[in-house]
Design a protein around this motif. Structure first.
Motif, short mmCIF file in Angstrom:
data_model
loop_
_atom_site.label_atom_id
_atom_site.label_comp_id
_atom_site.label_asym_id
_atom_site.label_seq_id
_atom_site.Cartn_x
_atom_site.Cartn_y
_atom_site.Cartn_z
N ARG A 119 9.81 29.39 14.18
CA ARG A 119 9.19 28.60 13.30
C ARG A 119 10.62 28.08 12.22
NH1 ARG A 119 3.33 30.64 13.23
NH2 ARG A 119 3.43 31.31 15.65
N ASN A 121 7.67 25.50 10.49
CA ASN A 121 8.11 24.26 11.33
C ASN A 121 8.03 22.78 10.26
OD1 ASN A 121 7.89 24.35 14.44
ND2 ASN A 121 5.96 25.23 13.41
N SER A 122 9.13 23.34 9.58
CA SER A 122 9.12 21.80 8.45
C SER A 122 11.14 21.76 8.27
CB SER A 122 8.36 22.15 6.80
OG SER A 122 9.53 23.45 6.57
N PHE A 169 11.28 25.68 16.52
CA PHE A 169 9.98 24.83 16.32
C PHE A 169 9.68 24.45 17.20
CE2 PHE A 169 13.34 22.21 17.63
CZ PHE A 169 12.82 21.44 17.99
N ASP A 170 7.45 24.24 16.90
CA ASP A 170 6.41 23.81 18.30
C ASP A 170 6.44 22.40 18.15
OD1 ASP A 170 6.32 26.37 18.76
OD2 ASP A 170 6.37 25.76 16.91
N VAL A 171 6.72 21.31 19.07
CA VAL A 171 5.56 20.12 19.08
C VAL A 171 4.70 20.11 19.90
CG1 VAL A 171 8.09 19.84 18.22
CG2 VAL A 171 7.06 19.58 21.10
N LEU A 200 6.01 17.46 14.63
CA LEU A 200 6.07 19.21 14.46
C LEU A 200 4.60 19.91 13.89
CD1 LEU A 200 9.50 18.81 14.67
CD2 LEU A 200 9.71 20.10 13.37
N SER A 201 4.48 21.03 14.58
CA SER A 201 3.45 21.76 14.32
C SER A 201 2.97 22.90 15.32
CB SER A 201 1.41 21.11 14.20
OG SER A 201 0.52 21.82 14.28
N HIS A 202 2.85 24.16 15.13
CA HIS A 202 2.19 25.24 16.10
C HIS A 202 0.81 24.89 16.47
CE1 HIS A 202 0.97 29.44 16.47
NE2 HIS A 202 2.25 29.41 17.10
N LEU A 227 9.12 14.34 15.65
CA LEU A 227 10.72 14.88 16.17
C LEU A 227 11.85 14.06 15.98
CD1 LEU A 227 11.91 17.05 17.92
CD2 LEU A 227 11.05 15.12 19.99
N PHE A 251 13.63 15.41 12.49
CA PHE A 251 13.42 16.70 12.20
C PHE A 251 14.54 16.43 13.40
CE2 PHE A 251 13.44 20.46 14.44
CZ PHE A 251 14.26 21.33 12.92
N LEU A 291 13.61 24.17 21.02
CA LEU A 291 12.12 23.55 21.14
C LEU A 291 11.06 23.39 21.87
CD1 LEU A 291 13.07 19.62 20.82
CD2 LEU A 291 11.03 20.72 22.04
#
Length: 350
Positions: free
Chosen positions: A118, A129-130, A147-149, A159-161, A192, A195, A209
């Motif tokens: 992350r 995730n920033s 990172f999570d989407v 983006l967020s976990h 995204l 990012f 990703l």
């Protein structure tokens, strides 16, 4: 007469079908360094029913050539070098009267095994995730930053976990509302698109990703949107895909056979992954403990290996000495320190 519900369903289906069309892609997007006339990759066009006519119609750097069979390489007398010139170059091909733009990236990506989980956030005091957590991972010199989407309520990839962030449900909120819910340290929830546009400004740290499984059944829609964004922004050479949802990875492979993908859940064998075109396995450290020969089996099948999420110094040392290719950690600073300690020291004497 069609009901309003049917019309809405047809519109939704058409949009999804458009996104889900197989992309024209390249087998590789990275340019080898210091090799004159280096081979880069080949055009992949699964929708073609006959041999395509391929022509280079734009190459402002005058570096590349495309051959009749779709093989792309540097011109015979050309090479690219590290730290000299641009780190990426756009080319445009005409394939059967349609134009396709691609970005070829100098292969200066790091290979030190460190994947920041992350981003690099814990020691820096920034939000997971920033954009800043990714920037810190780049500054540290990590090989990759995970990172999570998710898909927001207005169908933007963000983006967020977790499915909830800043007190909001990600899948029920607009991207603007999520962005406005400023988080720890003043880090907003990025899209995204934002990012990737930032991450493409460098070619040392890859984006890893992760597409999160949707509890509302939107996983494949999310996968379609992600691949569409990646291709539109010409970011194929900068990232790899991972997911706990096997159907998501299969969808990505069907859209873009050249995509680098890895499965997270751990319930598939090496042979199953290989047969389905998945290029790596990304299993938790318990799987590697229970199956010590897993890295060797994967390597024999041509699959990459990653282990997650390893944080203790003892476990990090164990996996550094193992045959895994990558290590995902919340402690990238510690892992980089351990790697540095393993480097041989240079003597002052002959």
């Amino acid at each position: 007469m069609l009901t309003l519900a049917c019309v809405l369903w047809l519109c939704s289906f058409s949009a999804s079908a458009l996104l889900a069309q197989t992309k024209v892609s390249l087998s590789n997007y990275t340019i080898p360094l210091d090799v004159r006339g280096a081979h880069i990759g080949s055009v992949i066009n699964l929708s073609a029913t006959k041999e395509a006519k391929i022509k280079m119609i734009r190459d402002t750097a005058n570096l590349f050539v495309v051959k009749k069979n779709g093989v792309i390489s540097l011109r015979e007398n050309k090479l690219v070098q590290a730290k000299k010139g641009a780190h990426a170059y756009e080319i445009v091909l005409r394939i059967d009267e349609k134009r396709y733009a691609f970005e070829l990236v100098k292969d200066e990506f790091l290979r030190n095994k460190v994947i920041a989980h992350r981003g690099a956030w814990r020691a820096q005091g920034v939000m997971q995730n920033s954009i800043r957590s990714f920037q810190h991972a780049v500054q540290l010199g990590c090989a990759g930053s995970e990172f999570d989407v998710w898909l927001s309520g207005d169908k933007q990839v963000v983006l967020s976990h977790d499915p909830h962030i800043g007190g909001l449900s990600v899948e029920e909120s607009t991207a603007d509302a999520l962005h406005a819910s400023t988080l720890k340290g003043g880090d907003p929830v990025p899209t995204l698109v934002d990012f990737i546009q930032l991450a493409k400004q460098q070619n040392k740290t890859k984006m890893i990703l992760e597409i999160k499984p949707s509890p509302t059944g939107r996983s494949l829609e999310l996968a379609d949107s992600v691949v569409n964004i990646v291709h539109r922004l010409k970011a194929q050479g900068y990232l790899e895909y991972i997911s706990f949802d096997y159907a998501v990875l299969q969808r990505i492979v069907s859209l873009d056979p050249s995509a680098r993908t890895a499965y997270l859940y751990g319930n598939k064998t090496v042979d199953e992954l290989k047969a389905d075109g998945i290029t790596g396995l990304d299993y938790d450290f318990y799987h590697y403990r229970n199956m010590p020969n897993l890295p060797l089996l994967a390597k024999a099948a041509g699959l990459a290996t990653n282990v997650w999420t390893v944080n203790s110094e003892e476990e990090l040392r164990k996996f550094l000495d193992s045959k895994v290719d990558w290590i995902t950690t919340d402690e990238p600073e510690l892992l980089l320190k351990l790697i540095q300690e393993q480097q041989p020291t240079t003597s002052n004497y002959e």
